[in-house]
Design an enzyme around this catalytic site. Structure first.
Site, mmCIF file in Angstrom:
data_model
loop_
_atom_site.group_PDB
_atom_site.id
_atom_site.type_symbol
_atom_site.label_atom_id
_atom_site.label_comp_id
_atom_site.label_asym_id
_atom_site.label_seq_id
_atom_site.Cartn_x
_atom_site.Cartn_y
_atom_site.Cartn_z
ATOM 1 N N SER A 1 -2.802 -7.752 2.669
ATOM 2 C CA SER A 1 -3.139 -7.706 4.099
ATOM 3 C C SER A 1 -3.605 -9.081 4.560
ATOM 4 C CB SER A 1 -4.258 -6.693 4.355
ATOM 5 O OG SER A 1 -3.845 -5.404 3.996
ATOM 6 N N ARG B 1 -1.324 -5.491 -8.479
ATOM 7 C CA ARG B 1 -0.124 -6.308 -8.222
ATOM 8 C C ARG B 1 0.087 -7.289 -9.373
ATOM 9 N NH1 ARG B 1 -2.529 -7.794 -2.533
ATOM 10 N NH2 ARG B 1 -4.187 -7.967 -4.038
ATOM 11 N N HIS C 1 0.842 -1.206 0.000
ATOM 12 C CA HIS C 1 0.000 0.000 0.000
ATOM 13 C C HIS C 1 0.875 1.252 0.000
ATOM 14 C CE1 HIS C 1 -3.157 -2.531 2.319
ATOM 15 N NE2 HIS C 1 -3.675 -2.303 1.117
ATOM 16 N N LYS D 1 -17.057 -7.186 6.652
ATOM 17 C CA LYS D 1 -15.872 -7.986 6.287
ATOM 18 C C LYS D 1 -15.152 -8.542 7.513
ATOM 19 C CE LYS D 1 -13.159 -7.404 2.057
ATOM 20 N NZ LYS D 1 -12.029 -6.619 1.524
HETATM 21 O O1 PNS Z 1 -8.689 -2.860 0.041
HETATM 22 P P1 PNS Z 1 -9.926 -3.391 -0.586
HETATM 23 O O2 PNS Z 1 -10.722 -4.154 0.434
HETATM 24 O O3 PNS Z 1 -9.629 -4.180 -1.828
HETATM 25 O O4 PNS Z 1 -10.784 -2.106 -1.041
HETATM 26 C C1 PNS Z 1 -12.045 -2.264 -1.623
HETATM 27 C C2 PNS Z 1 -12.806 -0.925 -1.725
HETATM 28 C C3 PNS Z 1 -12.827 -0.230 -0.383
HETATM 29 C C4 PNS Z 1 -12.109 -0.042 -2.734
HETATM 30 C C5 PNS Z 1 -14.228 -1.251 -2.210
HETATM 31 O O5 PNS Z 1 -14.756 -2.283 -1.414
HETATM 32 C C6 PNS Z 1 -15.182 -0.051 -2.148
HETATM 33 O O6 PNS Z 1 -15.018 0.898 -2.875
HETATM 34 N N1 PNS Z 1 -16.191 -0.112 -1.252
HETATM 35 C C7 PNS Z 1 -17.136 0.955 -1.067
HETATM 36 C C8 PNS Z 1 -18.533 0.552 -1.519
HETATM 37 C C9 PNS Z 1 -18.726 0.821 -2.997
HETATM 38 O O7 PNS Z 1 -18.666 1.929 -3.462
HETATM 39 N N2 PNS Z 1 -18.971 -0.268 -3.733
HETATM 40 C C10 PNS Z 1 -19.170 -0.190 -5.157
HETATM 41 C C11 PNS Z 1 -17.840 -0.132 -5.915
HETATM 42 S S1 PNS Z 1 -17.874 -1.257 -7.200
#
Ligand code: PNS
Length: 162
Positions: free
Chosen positions: A128, A90, A17, A41
């Site tokens: 993570s 990645r 990150h 989660k």
């Molecule tokens: O680190 P992560 O868990 O891969 O991040 C995922 C994240 C936070 C980017 C994604 O889950 C997100 O944007 N969640 C917010 C809800 C949302 O807007 N969902 C629709 C996007 S397709």
């Protein structure tokens, strides 16, 4: 002034990150790292701790803010007046889900652009999820997370410094 947001669960923040954050901080005038509340989660670290660990990790950057968000990412971006969403890629296996998310976010807010940054190949295997698993089982993750995160993982999993 170009504001970008870098969203994620950051449970916890890793050197992968931080690699992406360093690159993004050079592209945007202001970078907002958004830590998702992620109630469903079941994160290892509560939101306050994820924000605190992330804040500590980016302390040296004057143009970075860390905050948490809940709900839709595009709405968070709008509140922060961000024009760019930054995501790290990645390996090719990340691509399918990232593409799906980027296209959905574009459908929801067409003028918000997703920019993918490639983390250094040094971090290509770091996530993570895998760090938590290794730390829980007593493995050494010192190369993969900042020192204060390593300390917190050790405390969480009751291990002493070796
Ligand atoms: O680190 P992560 O868990 O891969 O991040 C995922 C994240 C936070 C980017 C994604 O889950 C997100 O944007 N969640 C917010 C809800 C949302 O807007 N969902 C629709 C996007 S397709």
């Amino acid at each position: 002034m170009l504001t970008a947001i870098y969203p994620g669960s950051f449970d916890p923040i890793t050197n992968g990150h931080l690699d992406v954050i360093g690159r993004a901080s050079r592209l945007a005038d202001r970078l907002v790292v958004g830590v998702l509340l992620n109630a469903n989660k079941n994160p290892l670290f509560p939101i306050e701790e994820r924000v605190e660990l992330t804040r500590e990790a980016v302390r040296q950057y004057p143009n970075i803010e860390v905050t948490h968000f809940d709900g839709l990412l595009v709405e968070f971006a709008e509140r922060e007046q961000a024009r760019i969403i930054v995501r790290g890629i990645r390996a090719i296996s990340d691509y399918e889900f990232e593409l799906q998310m980027a296209l959905m976010n574009r459908r929801l807010k067409p003028d918000l652009e997703t920019v993918f940054l490639m983390a250094s190949e040094h971090h290509s295997f770091v996530s993570s999820r895998i760090i938590k698993e290794v730390a829980r089982l007593g493995g050494d993750v010192r190369d993969m997370v900042p020192a204060h995160v390593d300390a917190r993982l050790r405390a969480r999993f009751q291990r002493s410094e070796s």
